[in-house]
Design a protein around this motif. Structure first.
Motif, PDB file in Angstrom:
ATOM      1  N   UNK A  22       0.844  -1.184   0.000  1.00  0.00           N
ATOM      2  CA  UNK A  22       0.000   0.000   0.000  1.00  0.00           C
ATOM      3  C   UNK A  22       0.874   1.227   0.000  1.00  0.00           C
ATOM      4  N   UNK A  23       0.440   2.234  -0.715  1.00  0.00           N
ATOM      5  CA  UNK A  23       1.101   3.526  -0.623  1.00  0.00           C
ATOM      6  C   UNK A  23       0.065   4.510  -0.127  1.00  0.00           C
ATOM      7  N   UNK A  24       0.488   5.507   0.564  1.00  0.00           N
ATOM      8  CA  UNK A  24      -0.428   6.483   1.129  1.00  0.00           C
ATOM      9  C   UNK A  24       0.264   7.218   2.244  1.00  0.00           C
ATOM     10  N   UNK A  25      -0.478   7.908   3.032  1.00  0.00           N
ATOM     11  CA  UNK A  25       0.084   8.638   4.155  1.00  0.00           C
ATOM     12  C   UNK A  25      -0.686   8.322   5.408  1.00  0.00           C
ATOM     13  N   UNK A  26       0.065   8.034   6.471  1.00  0.00           N
ATOM     14  CA  UNK A  26      -0.531   7.667   7.741  1.00  0.00           C
ATOM     15  C   UNK A  26      -0.444   8.839   8.703  1.00  0.00           C
ATOM     16  N   UNK A  27      -1.549   9.083   9.396  1.00  0.00           N
ATOM     17  CA  UNK A  27      -1.560  10.065  10.472  1.00  0.00           C
ATOM     18  C   UNK A  27      -1.822   9.343  11.773  1.00  0.00           C
ATOM     19  N   UNK A  28      -1.288   9.920  12.832  1.00  0.00           N
ATOM     20  CA  UNK A  28      -1.503   9.411  14.182  1.00  0.00           C
ATOM     21  C   UNK A  28      -2.417  10.400  14.889  1.00  0.00           C
ATOM     22  N   UNK A  29      -3.481   9.907  15.471  1.00  0.00           N
ATOM     23  CA  UNK A  29      -4.458  10.744  16.172  1.00  0.00           C
ATOM     24  C   UNK A  29      -4.412  10.358  17.644  1.00  0.00           C
ATOM     25  N   UNK A  30      -4.227  11.344  18.515  1.00  0.00           N
ATOM     26  CA  UNK A  30      -4.186  11.050  19.947  1.00  0.00           C
ATOM     27  C   UNK A  30      -5.084  12.013  20.715  1.00  0.00           C
ATOM     28  N   UNK A  31      -5.171  11.788  22.011  1.00  0.00           N
ATOM     29  CA  UNK A  31      -6.039  12.527  22.922  1.00  0.00           C
ATOM     30  C   UNK A  31      -7.513  12.227  22.658  1.00  0.00           C
ATOM     31  N   UNK A  32      -7.773  10.996  22.209  1.00  0.00           N
ATOM     32  CA  UNK A  32      -9.153  10.593  21.948  1.00  0.00           C
ATOM     33  C   UNK A  32      -9.858  10.214  23.235  1.00  0.00           C
ATOM     34  N   UNK A  33     -11.144  10.524  23.313  1.00  0.00           N
ATOM     35  CA  UNK A  33     -11.980  10.011  24.389  1.00  0.00           C
ATOM     36  C   UNK A  33     -11.994   8.487  24.256  1.00  0.00           C
ATOM     37  N   UNK A  34     -12.054   7.800  25.387  1.00  0.00           N
ATOM     38  CA  UNK A  34     -11.984   6.345  25.368  1.00  0.00           C
ATOM     39  C   UNK A  34     -13.199   5.686  24.721  1.00  0.00           C
ATOM     40  N   UNK A  35     -14.270   6.430  24.511  1.00  0.00           N
ATOM     41  CA  UNK A  35     -15.466   5.871  23.889  1.00  0.00           C
ATOM     42  C   UNK A  35     -15.471   6.018  22.365  1.00  0.00           C
ATOM     43  N   UNK A  36     -14.485   6.706  21.792  1.00  0.00           N
ATOM     44  CA  UNK A  36     -14.435   6.874  20.340  1.00  0.00           C
ATOM     45  C   UNK A  36     -14.178   5.518  19.694  1.00  0.00           C
ATOM     46  N   UNK A  37     -14.971   5.203  18.663  1.00  0.00           N
ATOM     47  CA  UNK A  37     -14.888   3.895  18.005  1.00  0.00           C
ATOM     48  C   UNK A  37     -14.174   3.988  16.657  1.00  0.00           C
ATOM     49  N   UNK A  38     -13.877   2.818  16.096  1.00  0.00           N
ATOM     50  CA  UNK A  38     -13.313   2.754  14.744  1.00  0.00           C
ATOM     51  C   UNK A  38     -14.231   3.462  13.746  1.00  0.00           C
ATOM     52  N   UNK A  39     -15.526   3.252  13.910  1.00  0.00           N
ATOM     53  CA  UNK A  39     -16.486   3.856  12.985  1.00  0.00           C
ATOM     54  C   UNK A  39     -16.469   5.378  13.101  1.00  0.00           C
ATOM     55  N   UNK A  40     -16.334   5.904  14.305  1.00  0.00           N
ATOM     56  CA  UNK A  40     -16.248   7.354  14.496  1.00  0.00           C
ATOM     57  C   UNK A  40     -15.042   7.920  13.743  1.00  0.00           C
ATOM     58  N   UNK A  41     -13.902   7.252  13.866  1.00  0.00           N
ATOM     59  CA  UNK A  41     -12.686   7.707  13.180  1.00  0.00           C
ATOM     60  C   UNK A  41     -12.866   7.633  11.670  1.00  0.00           C
ATOM     61  N   UNK A  42     -13.419   6.526  11.184  1.00  0.00           N
ATOM     62  CA  UNK A  42     -13.655   6.369   9.744  1.00  0.00           C
ATOM     63  C   UNK A  42     -14.597   7.439   9.215  1.00  0.00           C
ATOM     64  N   UNK A  43     -15.666   7.699   9.943  1.00  0.00           N
ATOM     65  CA  UNK A  43     -16.636   8.707   9.514  1.00  0.00           C
ATOM     66  C   UNK A  43     -16.012  10.098   9.473  1.00  0.00           C
TER      67      UNK A  43
END
Length: 127
Positions: A22-43
């Protein structure tokens, strides 16, 4: 630039899949509330550009580490995501977003091998 919102919680797996190299660019997201889900991030980040993968990191017991990885198809989209959402509150916590140093050329092997560590955690209490 709009807020990140705090919509309803939905379960779900990681967006996208591993298609060999795969080629692309990865970002790291931090300081998330513990209830944030994979779907929330995808959306949230799917509104910026096409995502290959997006997932919240969990510890061995299944508890969120308060961080996530998002791999975009293009570096331009990754940079736009940082510009649009870095510092913007999601569920009352300002997102901290950075471009991953390994984001320029992500392979399935690199993705499974780890790299960036942890989240913005600490021993602070979670209600």
């Amino acid at each position: 630039a709009g807020g990140a919102g705090g919509g309803g919680r939905r379960g779900g797996g990681a967006a996208g899949g591993n298609n060999g190299n795969e080629t692309g660019s990865k970002i790291m997201v931090s300081n998330l509330d513990y209830a944030v889900s994979n779907q929330d991030i995808s959306d949230l980040f799917g509104s910026v550009g096409k995502i290959r993968r997006a997932f919240v990191k969990f510890d061995a017991s299944g508890r969120s580490l308060g961080s996530a990885e998002v791999v975009f198809e293009s570096k331009a989209d990754a940079l736009e995501a940082i510009k649009q959402y870095n510092g913007v509150p999601l569920d009352n916590r300002p997102l901290k977003i950075s471009l991953s140093s390994e984001g320029a050329n992500v392979t399935a092997a690199a993705a499974s091998g780890g790299g960036a560590r942890g989240g913005a955690g600490g021993p602070g209490g979670v209600p």
